[in-house]
Design a protein around this motif. Structure first.
Motif, short mmCIF file in Angstrom:
data_model
loop_
_atom_site.label_atom_id
_atom_site.label_comp_id
_atom_site.label_asym_id
_atom_site.label_seq_id
_atom_site.Cartn_x
_atom_site.Cartn_y
_atom_site.Cartn_z
N CYS A 35 1.05 -0.96 0.00
CA CYS A 35 0.06 0.22 -0.30
C CYS A 35 1.05 1.22 0.30
O CYS A 35 0.54 2.27 -0.12
CB CYS A 35 -0.82 0.11 1.18
SG CYS A 35 -2.03 -1.08 1.73
N SER A 41 -8.05 -4.16 -1.04
CA SER A 41 -8.26 -2.75 -1.96
C SER A 41 -7.14 -1.87 -2.89
O SER A 41 -7.69 -1.90 -3.28
CB SER A 41 -8.57 -1.81 -0.51
OG SER A 41 -8.91 -0.73 -1.34
N SER A 42 -5.71 -2.49 -2.45
CA SER A 42 -4.55 -1.46 -3.23
C SER A 42 -4.54 -2.67 -3.95
O SER A 42 -4.42 -2.20 -5.68
CB SER A 42 -3.62 -1.31 -2.42
OG SER A 42 -4.46 -0.70 -1.03
N LEU A 71 -6.54 -4.54 -5.76
CA LEU A 71 -7.99 -4.57 -7.07
C LEU A 71 -7.81 -2.97 -7.77
O LEU A 71 -8.16 -3.21 -9.11
CB LEU A 71 -8.78 -4.73 -6.13
CG LEU A 71 -9.62 -6.06 -5.76
CD1 LEU A 71 -10.44 -6.60 -4.55
CD2 LEU A 71 -9.49 -7.21 -6.09
N LYS A 72 -6.93 -2.62 -7.20
CA LYS A 72 -6.81 -1.27 -7.97
C LYS A 72 -5.71 -1.25 -8.79
O LYS A 72 -5.51 -0.59 -10.26
CB LYS A 72 -6.56 0.25 -7.29
CG LYS A 72 -7.64 0.44 -6.01
CD LYS A 72 -7.44 1.46 -5.22
CE LYS A 72 -8.18 1.84 -4.64
NZ LYS A 72 -8.37 3.05 -3.24
N PRO A 132 -4.54 -2.30 -12.58
CA PRO A 132 -4.81 -2.72 -13.91
C PRO A 132 -4.10 -3.54 -14.28
O PRO A 132 -5.35 -4.64 -14.99
CB PRO A 132 -4.49 -1.48 -14.90
CG PRO A 132 -2.66 -0.37 -14.14
CD PRO A 132 -3.07 -0.98 -11.79
N ARG A 170 -1.24 -7.82 -10.36
CA ARG A 170 -2.39 -7.96 -8.61
C ARG A 170 -1.96 -9.62 -9.10
O ARG A 170 -1.87 -9.87 -7.15
CB ARG A 170 -3.32 -8.10 -9.64
CG ARG A 170 -4.39 -6.83 -9.79
CD ARG A 170 -6.10 -7.02 -10.18
NE ARG A 170 -6.04 -7.67 -10.61
CZ ARG A 170 -6.91 -7.30 -12.32
NH1 ARG A 170 -6.67 -6.33 -12.39
NH2 ARG A 170 -7.01 -8.45 -12.78
#
Length: 312
Positions: free
Chosen positions: A127, A223-224, A226-227, A229, A234
């Motif tokens: 993060c 949460s981070s 999944l952001k 691209p 990921r």
């Protein structure tokens, strides 16, 4: 039986996992094997991390300390159990039993703190990657270890010393293979309300709070991630957490299993068998989880083992 304050005269009997003489050699062989695997596996992990410069990072620093804690908690319980299987005398002195319970609490509490620290490390790495080296500097990591050890030691000493005010009947039997504090308190002839309250507070501090911290860390991590691209990005981010998540699931899952088994069964022996999972099996599997699921660790182990083989 008559209660007494003469604690020097008290001796506990560790009943072990089974009193069937035909099962004793099997139990001895199984636990000796698990102990040797635990000791050697965690020792190799620790030595490999110390020897390989590219593993001198916060994540592996915490892992090496976790391996040391795994060795210590296994060495606190298993050798005495193996000795009891080999001898007809299963007695343990009052001071010896209390000392064993204290060290079990110390290293179990330290493991909880280390798992929470490792989760925070992954949170910062994913993060806040640009600030990772600033936040997770060597001084901060060392402070986390020292503070974790200190609060675990204070907690273990407090819970153990509070047993001293209890009265016990002589020749009391513990339906377990090691001196677990909760089992000791159940055998007291005097009021144990304060002791039980302290155990619940300790369980919340060293079980509930670290688990909640791990949960929050991974909530932010997911949460981070999944952001991100790209799918490859990921996957790479999640892969750095796989080993730690496996260890956390195993540690807390087995602990929860023991709690549930103690709640639904009235047999202390069955609870003792279930406790083998969190007190021995978890510590044995941790090195395999980190070595098999981590590419850097596998390469370092291969190099380290090859270096040792060439010397031999």
């Amino acid at each position: 039986m008559e209660s007494t304050n003469q604690t020097d005269a008290i001796e506990f009997l560790l009943l072990g996992l089974s009193d069937d003489p035909e099962l004793q050699p099997i139990i001895f062989g199984l636990f000796l094997f698990m102990y040797l695997v635990t000791f050697l596996g965690n020792l190799i992990i620790t030595l490999t991390i110390s020897a390989e410069c590219h593993l001198h990072t916060p994540m592996y620093f915490f892992l090496s300390n976790l391996s040391v804690a795994d060795i210590c908690i296994s060495s606190t319980t298993v050798p005495k159990m193996l000795l009891n299987i080999q001898t007809p005398d299963h007695r343990i002195t009052y001071s010896g039993c209390l000392t064993q319970a204290c060290f079990v609490l110390l290293f179990a509490g330290l493991e909880n703190c280390l798992l929470a620290a490792m989760a925070y490390d992954r949170y910062v790495a994913i993060c806040h990657p640009l600030r990772y080296t600033v936040i997770m500097n060597s001084c901060f990591c060392s402070i986390l270890i020292v503070v974790s050890l200190a609060i675990s030691a204070v907690n273990a000493l407090l819970l153990s010393l509070m047993v001293l005010h209890l009265n016990f009947c002589t020749e009391v039997e513990i339906p377990h293979f090691f001196c677990e504090l909760a089992q000791i308190i159940k055998l007291a002839c005097s009021d144990t309300l304060i002791n039980n309250i302290l155990i619940y507070i300790s369980a919340f501090m060293f079980g509930g709070i670290p688990f909640f911290g791990i949960f929050l860390s991974y909530t932010e991590i997911v949460s981070s991630v999944l952001k991100i691209p790209s799918r490859q990005g990921r996957h790479k981010a999640f892969s750095t957490c796989g080993s730690h998540l496996s260890v956390v699931s195993l540690f807390y899952g087995t602990g929860l299993g023991v709690y549930i088994s103690s709640a639904v069964t009235e047999s202390p022996r069955k609870t003792a068998v279930a406790s083998v999972m969190y007190s021995i099996v978890t510590q044995m599997l941790n090195p395999f989880i980190y070595s098999l699921r981590n590419r850097d660790m596998k390469e370092a182990l291969r190099k380290h083992v090859g270096r040792i083989a060439s010397i031999v």
